[in-house]
Design a protein around this motif. Structure first.
Motif, PDB file in Angstrom:
ATOM      1  N   ARG A   1       0.839  -1.212   0.000  1.00 52.45           N
ATOM      2  CA  ARG A   1       0.000   0.000   0.000  1.00 52.45           C
ATOM      3  C   ARG A   1       0.873   1.261   0.000  1.00 52.45           C
ATOM      4  NH1 ARG A   1      -4.214   1.813   4.565  1.00 52.45           N
ATOM      5  NH2 ARG A   1      -5.195   3.461   3.369  1.00 52.45           N
ATOM      6  N   ALA A   2       1.947   1.237   0.785  1.00 51.68           N
ATOM      7  CA  ALA A   2       2.852   2.392   0.840  1.00 51.68           C
ATOM      8  C   ALA A   2       3.464   2.656  -0.531  1.00 51.68           C
ATOM      9  CB  ALA A   2       3.944   2.147   1.882  1.00 51.68           C
ATOM     10  N   ASP A   3       3.936   1.593  -1.184  1.00 54.08           N
ATOM     11  CA  ASP A   3       4.589   1.758  -2.481  1.00 54.08           C
ATOM     12  C   ASP A   3       3.611   2.158  -3.580  1.00 54.08           C
ATOM     13  OD1 ASP A   3       6.984   1.076  -1.268  1.00 54.08           O
ATOM     14  OD2 ASP A   3       6.839  -1.041  -1.847  1.00 54.08           O
ATOM     15  N   ALA A   4       2.351   1.745  -3.461  1.00 51.80           N
ATOM     16  CA  ALA A   4       1.343   2.076  -4.473  1.00 51.80           C
ATOM     17  C   ALA A   4       0.854   3.522  -4.349  1.00 51.80           C
ATOM     18  CB  ALA A   4       0.163   1.116  -4.369  1.00 51.80           C
ATOM     19  N   TRP A   5       0.990   4.130  -3.174  1.00 54.08           N
ATOM     20  CA  TRP A   5       0.443   5.463  -2.921  1.00 54.08           C
ATOM     21  C   TRP A   5       0.952   6.490  -3.925  1.00 54.08           C
ATOM     22  CZ3 TRP A   5       2.453  10.263  -1.810  1.00 54.08           C
ATOM     23  CH2 TRP A   5       1.537  11.230  -1.390  1.00 54.08           C
ATOM     24  N   ILE A   6       2.200   6.405  -4.318  1.00 52.09           N
ATOM     25  CA  ILE A   6       2.752   7.451  -5.192  1.00 52.09           C
ATOM     26  C   ILE A   6       2.080   7.506  -6.557  1.00 52.09           C
ATOM     27  CG2 ILE A   6       5.000   7.467  -4.037  1.00 52.09           C
ATOM     28  CD1 ILE A   6       6.037   6.171  -6.734  1.00 52.09           C
ATOM     29  N   ARG A   7       1.430   6.419  -6.980  1.00 47.92           N
ATOM     30  CA  ARG A   7       0.777   6.384  -8.300  1.00 47.92           C
ATOM     31  C   ARG A   7      -0.731   6.626  -8.230  1.00 47.92           C
ATOM     32  NH1 ARG A   7       4.166   4.739 -12.302  1.00 47.92           N
ATOM     33  NH2 ARG A   7       6.042   3.653 -11.639  1.00 47.92           N
ATOM     34  N   ARG A   8      -1.272   6.685  -7.037  1.00 38.92           N
ATOM     35  CA  ARG A   8      -2.723   6.862  -6.898  1.00 38.92           C
ATOM     36  C   ARG A   8      -3.129   8.319  -7.094  1.00 38.92           C
ATOM     37  NH1 ARG A   8      -2.885   2.493  -2.857  1.00 38.92           N
ATOM     38  NH2 ARG A   8      -4.081   0.885  -3.930  1.00 38.92           N
ATOM     39  N   PRO A   9      -4.256   8.550  -7.773  1.00 37.81           N
ATOM     40  CA  PRO A   9      -4.760   9.928  -7.880  1.00 37.81           C
ATOM     41  C   PRO A   9      -5.000  10.494  -6.483  1.00 37.81           C
ATOM     42  CG  PRO A   9      -6.003   8.441  -9.305  1.00 37.81           C
ATOM     43  CD  PRO A   9      -5.123   7.587  -8.450  1.00 37.81           C
ATOM     44  N   ASN A  10      -4.707  11.765  -6.320  1.00 37.98           N
ATOM     45  CA  ASN A  10      -4.819  12.402  -5.015  1.00 37.98           C
ATOM     46  C   ASN A  10      -5.422  13.789  -5.213  1.00 37.98           C
ATOM     47  OD1 ASN A  10      -4.311  13.647  -2.505  1.00 37.98           O
ATOM     48  ND2 ASN A  10      -2.537  12.333  -2.162  1.00 37.98           N
ATOM     49  N   HIS A  11      -6.509  14.062  -4.511  1.00 36.82           N
ATOM     50  CA  HIS A  11      -7.191  15.340  -4.674  1.00 36.82           C
ATOM     51  C   HIS A  11      -6.760  16.384  -3.648  1.00 36.82           C
ATOM     52  CE1 HIS A  11      -9.664  13.964  -7.953  1.00 36.82           C
ATOM     53  NE2 HIS A  11      -9.815  12.824  -7.298  1.00 36.82           N
ATOM     54  N   ALA A  12      -5.739  16.070  -2.866  1.00 40.59           N
ATOM     55  CA  ALA A  12      -5.198  17.068  -1.939  1.00 40.59           C
ATOM     56  C   ALA A  12      -4.599  18.214  -2.755  1.00 40.59           C
ATOM     57  CB  ALA A  12      -4.143  16.427  -1.038  1.00 40.59           C
ATOM     58  N   ALA A  13      -4.548  19.371  -2.144  1.00 42.42           N
ATOM     59  CA  ALA A  13      -4.110  20.590  -2.845  1.00 42.42           C
ATOM     60  C   ALA A  13      -2.798  20.450  -3.628  1.00 42.42           C
ATOM     61  CB  ALA A  13      -4.022  21.747  -1.855  1.00 42.42           C
ATOM     62  N   PRO A  14      -1.766  19.834  -3.078  1.00 40.30           N
ATOM     63  CA  PRO A  14      -0.504  19.792  -3.847  1.00 40.30           C
ATOM     64  C   PRO A  14      -0.566  18.953  -5.122  1.00 40.30           C
ATOM     65  CG  PRO A  14      -0.108  19.260  -1.529  1.00 40.30           C
ATOM     66  CD  PRO A  14      -1.583  19.285  -1.735  1.00 40.30           C
ATOM     67  N   PHE A  15      -1.606  18.103  -5.236  1.00 34.98           N
ATOM     68  CA  PHE A  15      -1.631  17.150  -6.347  1.00 34.98           C
ATOM     69  C   PHE A  15      -2.720  17.427  -7.374  1.00 34.98           C
ATOM     70  CE2 PHE A  15      -0.222  15.018  -2.414  1.00 34.98           C
ATOM     71  CZ  PHE A  15       1.120  14.961  -2.719  1.00 34.98           C
ATOM     72  N   GLY A  16      -3.763  18.119  -6.991  1.00 31.60           N
ATOM     73  CA  GLY A  16      -4.817  18.516  -7.923  1.00 31.60           C
ATOM     74  C   GLY A  16      -5.431  17.368  -8.714  1.00 31.60           C
ATOM     75  N   GLY A  17      -5.566  16.218  -8.091  1.00 33.24           N
ATOM     76  CA  GLY A  17      -6.158  15.071  -8.770  1.00 33.24           C
ATOM     77  C   GLY A  17      -5.154  14.152  -9.423  1.00 33.24           C
ATOM     78  N   GLY A  18      -3.938  14.613  -9.582  1.00 32.69           N
ATOM     79  CA  GLY A  18      -2.875  13.768 -10.131  1.00 32.69           C
ATOM     80  C   GLY A  18      -2.231  12.971  -9.006  1.00 32.69           C
ATOM     81  N   SER A  19      -1.245  12.203  -9.346  1.00 35.88           N
ATOM     82  CA  SER A  19      -0.556  11.413  -8.327  1.00 35.88           C
ATOM     83  C   SER A  19       0.662  12.172  -7.799  1.00 35.88           C
ATOM     84  CB  SER A  19      -0.117  10.079  -8.917  1.00 35.88           C
ATOM     85  OG  SER A  19       0.931  10.281  -9.850  1.00 35.88           O
ATOM     86  N   ALA A  20       1.173  11.693  -6.689  1.00 37.69           N
ATOM     87  CA  ALA A  20       2.411  12.264  -6.158  1.00 37.69           C
ATOM     88  C   ALA A  20       3.549  12.064  -7.160  1.00 37.69           C
ATOM     89  CB  ALA A  20       2.755  11.611  -4.823  1.00 37.69           C
ATOM     90  N   LEU A  21       3.543  10.919  -7.826  1.00 37.56           N
ATOM     91  CA  LEU A  21       4.586  10.672  -8.822  1.00 37.56           C
ATOM     92  C   LEU A  21       4.494  11.677  -9.966  1.00 37.56           C
ATOM     93  CD1 LEU A  21       7.006   9.002  -9.718  1.00 37.56           C
ATOM     94  CD2 LEU A  21       5.408   7.424 -10.825  1.00 37.56           C
ATOM     95  N   ASP A  22       3.284  11.993 -10.406  1.00 36.74           N
ATOM     96  CA  ASP A  22       3.120  13.016 -11.442  1.00 36.74           C
ATOM     97  C   ASP A  22       3.781  14.317 -11.004  1.00 36.74           C
ATOM     98  OD1 ASP A  22       1.593  11.296 -13.040  1.00 36.74           O
ATOM     99  OD2 ASP A  22      -0.318  12.059 -12.262  1.00 36.74           O
ATOM    100  N   ARG A  23       3.541  14.708  -9.757  1.00 33.11           N
ATOM    101  CA  ARG A  23       4.109  15.949  -9.234  1.00 33.11           C
ATOM    102  C   ARG A  23       5.637  15.855  -9.195  1.00 33.11           C
ATOM    103  NH1 ARG A  23       2.308  20.666  -5.971  1.00 33.11           N
ATOM    104  NH2 ARG A  23       4.196  21.892  -6.076  1.00 33.11           N
ATOM    105  N   MET A  24       6.143  14.723  -8.726  1.00 31.17           N
ATOM    106  CA  MET A  24       7.593  14.568  -8.608  1.00 31.17           C
ATOM    107  C   MET A  24       8.286  14.505  -9.958  1.00 31.17           C
ATOM    108  SD  MET A  24       8.083  12.057  -5.293  1.00 31.17           S
ATOM    109  CE  MET A  24       7.172  10.666  -5.937  1.00 31.17           C
ATOM    110  N   LEU A  25       7.586  14.039 -10.980  1.00 35.16           N
ATOM    111  CA  LEU A  25       8.187  13.907 -12.307  1.00 35.16           C
ATOM    112  C   LEU A  25       8.252  15.219 -13.082  1.00 35.16           C
ATOM    113  CD1 LEU A  25       6.752  10.460 -13.463  1.00 35.16           C
ATOM    114  CD2 LEU A  25       9.107  11.001 -12.768  1.00 35.16           C
TER     115      LEU A  25
END
Length: 132
Positions: A87-111
């Protein structure tokens, strides 16, 4: 704290091998493609990247060490937030609606390629853990 009493950080050369080995373990855990891994490291030359990957050692610059430091913090924060490694490793690829991610994943932001985006993800996770 004066300059005379400031803690001394290890020389850059001493950090390079352990940092690269840790990075490639994280890349494996997260299932990163080579292009994604290179991007997270700041897009080193392909030949350099593959040399680092094969040897798990090298001489990355300060920027690469800084990026790996943020990624280590992100990885550790995820381990603490999600005791299940899958679950921890999968989190970076999951869509996230929190402000820093805007619906994208953490990986999208980091890339995005900006080291500041690694900082944003790490700060977000630290805040989730209560380390504001």
């Amino acid at each position: 704290m004066s300059a005379r009493t400031a803690p001394v950080s290890p020389p850059h050369d001493e950090l390079a091998g352990p940092a690269l080995r840790a990075f490639f373990r994280i890349a494996d855990a997260w299932g990163l493609k080579n292009a994604e891994a290179r991007r997270l490291l700041g897009d080193p030359a392909e030949s350099t990247f593959y040399k680092w990957k094969k040897q798990r050692d090298g001489a990355p610059g300060r920027d690469v060490i800084e990026r790996i430091s943020y990624l280590l913090g992100i990885f550790k924060a995820l381990e603490l937030l999600f005791p299940d490694p899958t679950r921890a490793d999968a989190w970076i690829r999951r869509p996230n609606h929190a402000a820093p991610f805007g619906g994208g994943s953490a990986l999208d932001r980091m890339l995005s390629g900006n080291v500041a985006d690694l900082y944003v993800v790490r700060s977000y996770l630290d805040a989730q853990r209560g380390w504001q």
